[in-house]
Design an enzyme around this catalytic site. Structure first.
Site, PDB file in Angstrom:
ATOM      1  N   TYR A 101      31.535 -94.159  55.902  1.00  0.00           N
ATOM      2  CA  TYR A 101      32.641 -94.137  54.946  1.00  0.00           C
ATOM      3  C   TYR A 101      32.912 -92.722  54.474  1.00  0.00           C
ATOM      4  O   TYR A 101      31.996 -91.907  54.344  1.00  0.00           O
ATOM      5  CB  TYR A 101      32.300 -95.002  53.715  1.00  0.00           C
ATOM      6  CG  TYR A 101      32.420 -96.475  53.954  1.00  0.00           C
ATOM      7  CD1 TYR A 101      33.641 -97.119  53.813  1.00  0.00           C
ATOM      8  CD2 TYR A 101      31.307 -97.234  54.301  1.00  0.00           C
ATOM      9  CE1 TYR A 101      33.751 -98.488  54.024  1.00  0.00           C
ATOM     10  CE2 TYR A 101      31.412 -98.594  54.523  1.00  0.00           C
ATOM     11  CZ  TYR A 101      32.632 -99.218  54.382  1.00  0.00           C
ATOM     12  OH  TYR A 101      32.739-100.562  54.592  1.00  0.00           O
ATOM     13  N   TYR A 140      27.231-100.311  60.556  1.00  0.00           N
ATOM     14  CA  TYR A 140      26.447 -99.284  59.846  1.00  0.00           C
ATOM     15  C   TYR A 140      25.241 -99.916  59.168  1.00  0.00           C
ATOM     16  O   TYR A 140      25.268-101.093  58.798  1.00  0.00           O
ATOM     17  CB  TYR A 140      27.315 -98.527  58.826  1.00  0.00           C
ATOM     18  CG  TYR A 140      27.935 -99.380  57.731  1.00  0.00           C
ATOM     19  CD1 TYR A 140      27.209 -99.778  56.606  1.00  0.00           C
ATOM     20  CD2 TYR A 140      29.273 -99.770  57.811  1.00  0.00           C
ATOM     21  CE1 TYR A 140      27.789-100.532  55.602  1.00  0.00           C
ATOM     22  CE2 TYR A 140      29.861-100.535  56.821  1.00  0.00           C
ATOM     23  CZ  TYR A 140      29.115-100.904  55.704  1.00  0.00           C
ATOM     24  OH  TYR A 140      29.690-101.672  54.731  1.00  0.00           O
ATOM     25  N   ARG A 150      25.431-103.878  59.143  1.00  0.00           N
ATOM     26  CA  ARG A 150      26.621-104.697  58.929  1.00  0.00           C
ATOM     27  C   ARG A 150      27.401-104.865  60.225  1.00  0.00           C
ATOM     28  O   ARG A 150      27.613-103.903  60.963  1.00  0.00           O
ATOM     29  CB  ARG A 150      27.577-104.034  57.908  1.00  0.00           C
ATOM     30  CG  ARG A 150      27.111-103.881  56.485  1.00  0.00           C
ATOM     31  CD  ARG A 150      26.882-105.158  55.687  1.00  0.00           C
ATOM     32  NE  ARG A 150      27.649-106.334  56.033  1.00  0.00           N
ATOM     33  CZ  ARG A 150      28.899-106.592  55.649  1.00  0.00           C
ATOM     34  NH1 ARG A 150      29.564-105.745  54.903  1.00  0.00           N
ATOM     35  NH2 ARG A 150      29.490-107.730  55.988  1.00  0.00           N
ATOM     36  N   HIS A 153      33.593-104.392  60.157  1.00  0.00           N
ATOM     37  CA  HIS A 153      34.458-105.153  59.244  1.00  0.00           C
ATOM     38  C   HIS A 153      35.452-104.235  58.565  1.00  0.00           C
ATOM     39  O   HIS A 153      35.241-103.024  58.466  1.00  0.00           O
ATOM     40  CB  HIS A 153      33.614-105.868  58.173  1.00  0.00           C
ATOM     41  CG  HIS A 153      32.808-104.921  57.347  1.00  0.00           C
ATOM     42  ND1 HIS A 153      31.589-104.424  57.753  1.00  0.00           N
ATOM     43  CD2 HIS A 153      33.060-104.324  56.157  1.00  0.00           C
ATOM     44  CE1 HIS A 153      31.118-103.596  56.856  1.00  0.00           C
ATOM     45  NE2 HIS A 153      31.986-103.498  55.876  1.00  0.00           N
ATOM     46  N   HIS A 155      37.448-104.154  54.805  1.00  0.00           N
ATOM     47  CA  HIS A 155      37.558-104.770  53.479  1.00  0.00           C
ATOM     48  C   HIS A 155      39.033-104.963  53.119  1.00  0.00           C
ATOM     49  O   HIS A 155      39.861-104.095  53.399  1.00  0.00           O
ATOM     50  CB  HIS A 155      36.908-103.878  52.417  1.00  0.00           C
ATOM     51  CG  HIS A 155      35.438-103.688  52.611  1.00  0.00           C
ATOM     52  ND1 HIS A 155      34.495-104.506  52.036  1.00  0.00           N
ATOM     53  CD2 HIS A 155      34.740-102.777  53.334  1.00  0.00           C
ATOM     54  CE1 HIS A 155      33.281-104.097  52.378  1.00  0.00           C
ATOM     55  NE2 HIS A 155      33.396-103.044  53.172  1.00  0.00           N
TER      56      HIS A 155
HETATM   57 FE   LIG Z   1      31.788-102.181  54.236  1.00  0.00          FE
END
Ligand SMILES: [Fe+2]
Length: 230
Positions: A101, A140, A150, A153, A155
Site C-alpha cells: 500500500y 500481501y 491476504r 482484494h 476495498h
Molecule cells: Fe487490504
C-alpha cells in the site's frame, strides 16, 4: 425500505477469534436499540464535484504507467429489491501489483510503485453502474498468524442513497488459492454470501488487448446482500 432483511450468516461476527484484531475492536456489550430516525432514512445526495479527473482510472494518476496487470472492474450497485442505486458514491482502495500500500504504516518488503497510489472514487450512473480501471493487486502478508497472506482484494466503500445502506467491503478475484487460509474472508459464515465477494472474469468487459475485465455487483441490504468485510 426494509432494514432488517439481511439473512443470518451474511455479515461476519464482530469478534471472530481467528481474525485477531477483532478482539480489540469488537464490542463486548449487547447493542443498544434505537429507533431509526431521520439520519438513517435521509437521502444522501452525491455531487459530481466529488469526482476529479482520473479518479476512476488508478493507472492514470502518476507520471507514467504503473507496473502490473491492467484490469477494468465494473458492476452495478443494487438495493434489496434489485433496483439500481443511482448517483451514489463508490470509493476503492488497494495495494499495488507487488502487494504494498501507498501508506507509511505499510513497511513490508515489497516495492512501492511511483506511478500507483491505489485509491479512486466514482459515482454510479442511472443504471446503478460503476466502472474503474486499475492494476490487479498482489497478495500481501499481514501478521495475523504465521504465513498470514491476504488473498488479492480491492476495498470498497459505498454510501448508497440512504445512510442505512452504508457498506464497507472487499472484492476478491476468482480461484485465489488463499481463500481457505484467510480469516477475513472466512469470517463470513454463509458460504454463498462469502462467494458474493468474488468478482467474475468477464470477456464482455475485457478491453481488446489492453486489459482483462472483472464484473462485481454489489447489493446493499436484503436477502442477497453483499457482506460487510473489514
Ligand atoms: Fe487490504
Amino acid at each position: 425500505m426494509r432494514f432488517d432483511q439481511t439473512e443470518p450468516g451474511v455479515y461476519p461476527a464482530l469478534i471472530y477469534p481467528p481474525y485477531t484484531s477483532t478482539h480489540k475492536r469488537g464490542p463486548t456489550h449487547e447493542p443498544l436499540r434505537i429507533r431509526a430516525t431521520a439520519p438513517v432514512q435521509t437521502n444522501i445526495a452525491a455531487s459530481t464535484c466529488l469526482i476529479l479527473p482520473h479518479d476512476n482510472d488508478l493507472t492514470a494518476q502518476g507520471q507514467g504507467e504503473p507496473l502490473g496487470e491492467k484490469i477494468v472492474v465494473t458492476g452495478r450497485v443494487l438495493d434489496e429489491d434489485g433496483k439500481p442505486v443511482r448517483n451514489s458514491l463508490v470509493e476503492v482502495w488497494q495495494c499495488n501489483a507487488a502487494g504494498r500500500y501507498w501508506h507509511k504504516r505499510d513497511q513490508h518488503a515489497a516495492p512501492l510503485d511511483p506511478n500507483f497510489f491505489g485509491s479512486g472514487k466514482m459515482l454510479t450512473d442511472d443504471d446503478g453502474r460503476y466502472r474503474f480501471v486499475t492494476i490487479k493487486p498482489g497478495p500481501y502478508p499481514w501478521g495475523n498468524h504465521a504465513k498470514a497472506w491476504r488473498p488479492a482484494h480491492i476495498h470498497f466503500s459505498l454510501f448508497g442513497s440512504v445512510y442505512a445502506q452504508r457498506l464497507v467491503t472487499q472484492m476478491y478475484f476468482p480461484s485465489d488459492p488463499l481463500f481457505d487460509y484467510d480469516p477475513i474472508f472466512q469470517s463470513i459464515p454463509d458460504l454463498a454470501a462469502r462467494h458474493r465477494l468474488i468478482a467474475r472474469f468477464s470477456m464482455d468487459e475485457t478491453v481488446s488487448d489492453k486489459m482483462l475485465g472483472y464484473y462485481f455487483d454489489i447489493v446493499l441490504r436484503g436477502r442477497d446482500a453483499t457482506p460487510m468485510d473489514l
